[in-house]
Design a protein around this motif. Sequence first.
Motif, PDB file in Angstrom:
ATOM      1  N   GLN A  36       0.841  -1.209   0.000  1.00 47.76           N
ATOM      2  CA  GLN A  36       0.000   0.000   0.000  1.00 47.76           C
ATOM      3  C   GLN A  36       0.871   1.253   0.000  1.00 47.76           C
ATOM      4  N   ALA A  37       1.885   1.247   0.882  1.00 52.73           N
ATOM      5  CA  ALA A  37       2.762   2.425   1.007  1.00 52.73           C
ATOM      6  C   ALA A  37       3.490   2.680  -0.310  1.00 52.73           C
ATOM      7  N   SER A  38       3.964   1.616  -0.941  1.00 54.33           N
ATOM      8  CA  SER A  38       4.712   1.813  -2.192  1.00 54.33           C
ATOM      9  C   SER A  38       3.797   2.367  -3.279  1.00 54.33           C
ATOM     10  N   LYS A  39       2.538   1.935  -3.285  1.00 53.76           N
ATOM     11  CA  LYS A  39       1.567   2.481  -4.257  1.00 53.76           C
ATOM     12  C   LYS A  39       1.374   3.975  -4.022  1.00 53.76           C
ATOM     13  N   ALA A  40       1.276   4.348  -2.739  1.00 53.72           N
ATOM     14  CA  ALA A  40       1.076   5.766  -2.403  1.00 53.72           C
ATOM     15  C   ALA A  40       2.242   6.618  -2.909  1.00 53.72           C
ATOM     16  N   PHE A  41       3.429   6.031  -2.961  1.00 57.42           N
ATOM     17  CA  PHE A  41       4.609   6.763  -3.469  1.00 57.42           C
ATOM     18  C   PHE A  41       4.844   6.499  -4.955  1.00 57.42           C
ATOM     19  N   SER A  42       3.903   5.812  -5.594  1.00 56.64           N
ATOM     20  CA  SER A  42       4.024   5.461  -7.025  1.00 56.64           C
ATOM     21  C   SER A  42       5.345   4.763  -7.347  1.00 56.64           C
ATOM     22  N   MET A  43       5.702   3.839  -6.483  1.00 60.08           N
ATOM     23  CA  MET A  43       6.946   3.088  -6.714  1.00 60.08           C
ATOM     24  C   MET A  43       6.608   1.655  -7.084  1.00 60.08           C
ATOM     25  N   GLU A  44       7.541   1.029  -7.759  1.00 56.04           N
ATOM     26  CA  GLU A  44       7.471  -0.416  -7.925  1.00 56.04           C
ATOM     27  C   GLU A  44       8.228  -1.009  -6.745  1.00 56.04           C
ATOM     28  N   CYS A  45       7.656  -2.040  -6.132  1.00 54.23           N
ATOM     29  CA  CYS A  45       8.291  -2.572  -4.931  1.00 54.23           C
ATOM     30  C   CYS A  45       8.167  -4.084  -4.889  1.00 54.23           C
ATOM     31  N   ASP A  46       9.273  -4.773  -4.686  1.00 53.60           N
ATOM     32  CA  ASP A  46       9.258  -6.224  -4.490  1.00 53.60           C
ATOM     33  C   ASP A  46       9.727  -6.509  -3.072  1.00 53.60           C
ATOM     34  N   ILE A  47       9.108  -7.502  -2.468  1.00 51.62           N
ATOM     35  CA  ILE A  47       9.386  -7.799  -1.056  1.00 51.62           C
ATOM     36  C   ILE A  47       9.914  -9.229  -0.943  1.00 51.62           C
ATOM     37  N   PHE A  48      10.983  -9.375  -0.151  1.00 54.43           N
ATOM     38  CA  PHE A  48      11.645 -10.672   0.015  1.00 54.43           C
ATOM     39  C   PHE A  48      11.873 -10.915   1.496  1.00 54.43           C
ATOM     40  N   GLN A  49      11.668 -12.141   1.939  1.00 59.89           N
ATOM     41  CA  GLN A  49      12.000 -12.501   3.329  1.00 59.89           C
ATOM     42  C   GLN A  49      12.750 -13.822   3.327  1.00 59.89           C
ATOM     43  N   SER A  50      13.801 -13.905   4.155  1.00 60.11           N
ATOM     44  CA  SER A  50      14.512 -15.176   4.301  1.00 60.11           C
ATOM     45  C   SER A  50      15.063 -15.307   5.711  1.00 60.11           C
ATOM     46  N   ASN A  51      15.147 -16.554   6.141  1.00 61.94           N
ATOM     47  CA  ASN A  51      15.771 -16.865   7.430  1.00 61.94           C
ATOM     48  C   ASN A  51      17.245 -17.221   7.264  1.00 61.94           C
TER      49      ASN A  51
END
Length: 144
Positions: A36-51
């Motif tokens: 949502q936040a990235s949309k508000a800033f008109s950015m493309e955003c990819d999210i990654f999580q790893s242990n």
Amino acid sequence: MKVKVINGPNLNMLGIREPEVYGKATYKDLVEFIEQASKAFSMECDIFQSNHEGDIVTEIQNCLGVYDGIVINPAAYTHTSVAILDALKAVSLPTVEVHISDVDSREEFRKFSYVSLYAEKVIKGKGFEGYKEALGYLADKFGS
Ligand code: DQA
């Protein structure tokens, strides 16, 4: 602009792990919040999580030439990982370090961050809002 958000170990356990420290919202809630936040800033955003430390190093390396900036919560690796620091230095992308909790008011060992030796901005203790602030900082920098 295109940003990669990288979350380290145990952040997938948000909502279950130490709710008195990290709150009751889940990792899925965090992903939705960041999207949502990235949309508000008109950015493309990819999210990654790893242990896994090595997977995070590889993910940082893969940002080179693809992303304009990195938002990273290295979680426990913050306080131990020279490898993650070196990967960030290697790709040399603008990086904001985020911590959900206020690491400075917790145990002594949480006060030192290897990643802070490279990150151009560090946001601590603002909960999920810290990620929004980090994206906003990069959006301002690049005039997204
Ligand atoms: C954390 C703080 C770290 O010290 C801890 O190991 C985490 C999460 C935070 O977001 O507050 O796993 O990075």
